[in-house]
Design a protein around this motif. Sequence first.
Motif, PDB file in Angstrom:
ATOM      1  N   ASP A 173     -62.289 -50.761 -62.725  1.00 40.58           N
ATOM      2  CA  ASP A 173     -62.274 -52.097 -62.162  1.00 40.58           C
ATOM      3  C   ASP A 173     -63.571 -52.851 -62.437  1.00 40.58           C
ATOM      4  N   GLY A 174     -64.468 -52.257 -63.230  1.00 41.39           N
ATOM      5  CA  GLY A 174     -65.724 -52.908 -63.552  1.00 41.39           C
ATOM      6  C   GLY A 174     -66.780 -52.813 -62.479  1.00 41.39           C
ATOM      7  N   GLN A 175     -66.461 -52.124 -61.391  1.00 37.18           N
ATOM      8  CA  GLN A 175     -67.424 -51.989 -60.291  1.00 37.18           C
ATOM      9  C   GLN A 175     -68.177 -50.673 -60.447  1.00 37.18           C
ATOM     10  N   LEU A 176     -69.354 -50.593 -59.841  1.00 32.68           N
ATOM     11  CA  LEU A 176     -70.151 -49.381 -59.884  1.00 32.68           C
ATOM     12  C   LEU A 176     -69.458 -48.274 -59.116  1.00 32.68           C
ATOM     13  N   ARG A 177     -69.431 -47.091 -59.701  1.00 34.97           N
ATOM     14  CA  ARG A 177     -68.864 -45.944 -58.996  1.00 34.97           C
ATOM     15  C   ARG A 177     -69.744 -45.584 -57.816  1.00 34.97           C
ATOM     16  N   ARG A 178     -69.141 -45.155 -56.739  1.00 29.74           N
ATOM     17  CA  ARG A 178     -69.893 -44.763 -55.547  1.00 29.74           C
ATOM     18  C   ARG A 178     -69.624 -43.299 -55.214  1.00 29.74           C
TER      19      ARG A 178
ATOM     20  N   PHE B  80     -80.275 -50.319 -60.770  1.00 31.41           N
ATOM     21  CA  PHE B  80     -79.036 -50.158 -61.532  1.00 31.41           C
ATOM     22  C   PHE B  80     -77.842 -49.953 -60.609  1.00 31.41           C
ATOM     23  N   GLN B  81     -78.043 -49.219 -59.535  1.00 29.45           N
ATOM     24  CA  GLN B  81     -76.959 -48.903 -58.599  1.00 29.45           C
ATOM     25  C   GLN B  81     -76.746 -49.992 -57.549  1.00 29.45           C
ATOM     26  N   THR B  82     -77.486 -51.099 -57.675  1.00 28.40           N
ATOM     27  CA  THR B  82     -77.333 -52.251 -56.791  1.00 28.40           C
ATOM     28  C   THR B  82     -76.371 -53.244 -57.431  1.00 28.40           C
ATOM     29  N   PRO B  83     -75.322 -53.685 -56.715  1.00 23.21           N
ATOM     30  CA  PRO B  83     -74.406 -54.668 -57.298  1.00 23.21           C
ATOM     31  C   PRO B  83     -75.150 -55.894 -57.831  1.00 23.21           C
ATOM     32  N   GLY B  84     -74.767 -56.305 -59.031  1.00 22.44           N
ATOM     33  CA  GLY B  84     -75.438 -57.419 -59.687  1.00 22.44           C
ATOM     34  C   GLY B  84     -76.371 -56.977 -60.795  1.00 22.44           C
TER      35      GLY B  84
ATOM     36  N   ASN C  58     -77.039 -40.161 -66.404  1.00 26.40           N
ATOM     37  CA  ASN C  58     -78.060 -39.938 -65.382  1.00 26.40           C
ATOM     38  C   ASN C  58     -78.457 -41.201 -64.636  1.00 26.40           C
ATOM     39  N   TRP C  59     -77.994 -42.367 -65.086  1.00 23.35           N
ATOM     40  CA  TRP C  59     -78.267 -43.600 -64.342  1.00 23.35           C
ATOM     41  C   TRP C  59     -77.586 -43.588 -62.968  1.00 23.35           C
ATOM     42  N   SER C  60     -76.619 -42.717 -62.789  1.00 30.14           N
ATOM     43  CA  SER C  60     -75.930 -42.630 -61.499  1.00 30.14           C
ATOM     44  C   SER C  60     -76.539 -41.580 -60.570  1.00 30.14           C
ATOM     45  N   ASP C  61     -77.580 -40.883 -61.024  1.00 30.14           N
ATOM     46  CA  ASP C  61     -78.194 -39.849 -60.189  1.00 30.14           C
ATOM     47  C   ASP C  61     -78.846 -40.457 -58.953  1.00 30.14           C
ATOM     48  N   PRO C  62     -78.906 -39.737 -57.849  1.00 29.55           N
ATOM     49  CA  PRO C  62     -79.574 -40.236 -56.638  1.00 29.55           C
ATOM     50  C   PRO C  62     -81.034 -40.584 -56.920  1.00 29.55           C
ATOM     51  N   HIS C  63     -81.538 -41.593 -56.210  1.00 28.35           N
ATOM     52  CA  HIS C  63     -82.910 -42.053 -56.454  1.00 28.35           C
ATOM     53  C   HIS C  63     -83.825 -41.912 -55.243  1.00 28.35           C
TER      54      HIS C  63
END
Length: 344
Positions: free
Chosen positions: A339-344, A259-263, A298-303
């Motif tokens: 901007d539609g990009q994943l938050r970092r 999920f946290q990978t672009p694309g 929680n999809w943004s939590d560290p993995h």
Amino acid sequence: MAQGSYVEPTFERDTNYINDRITQDGADGWPVEPGRYRLVAARACPWASRAIMVRRLLGLEDAISLGLCGPTHDSDSWTFDLDDGGLDPVLRIPRLKDAYDKRFPGYPRGITVPAIVDVPTGGVVTNDFAQMTMDFATEWTDFQREGAPDLWPVALRDEMAPVMKRIYTEVNNGVYRCGFAGTQETYDAAYDRLFTALDWLEERLAGQRYLMGEHLTCADVRLFTTLVRFDPVYHGHFKCNRQKLDEFPVLWAYARDLFQTPGFGDTVDFEQIKQHYYEVHRDVNPTGIVPLGPDLTNWSDPHDRESLGGSPFGEGTPPGEIAPAERVPEAANPALGPDGQLRR
């Protein structure tokens, strides 16, 4: 989305697709030609989401345009209700059925996404979702972006084929087998099959970052589209409730890594996903009420999957920014910025 028969006792998916292919040699009459074809998809549909993701991962946005249907549809067709005037801006049609009928008048089967439409004639070319993404990876190589990953590596194909087949039959299709079971007996059997497969994946991914080892392949894309819908939809709506995805330690970390990978995550519209299943499947959810939960932050939590080694794109690079017209709204995915990009 591929059509199925939702009658007792068991769910059966109609897999009789238009199997024409767009290839470099044009053997089926459809040669690879940038700008000629339009991918019609819906972010709500897992099968169509697969095509959206592969197109982005490979950087084919300039070669194959994208038309998006809304999350709901009637029994007859997907519609372009997201566009001004309810018309696809390129094909100038209100319903995907029009493209099917253009080539096959009175087309007798289900009107499914994803579909590729020949823009000059307005007729559908193919709706074979599985072959479509394989061809994106192998036939459109001249138009892929620099640094595009090899999603269907020759050296792994013999090993990949049975893995992808099991993912399709037992997981991608398995959640539907549970959700549309017509008897307790068929539901029980479907439930056992699904969670047996998820347990197998939990074990397979415990010691390797991706399904085929160190890098992303088509197999990961195929699995991800089901995993990302599991807690918002399948756990409750389809009664796949032995446990939630976030209760599988390995699968949940793997899914967040993807999920946290672009694309991947930047193409996910949770709002449309929930609207589709809960509003369209009135045989399962007669009221059409769309639940407000679950909490998806929680999809943004560290993995911590990096500790297994490997890299998503191998020797390649991540895809770049998404064009404004193709961005998922920030409100539809808590992991995205304005901007539609994943938050970092």
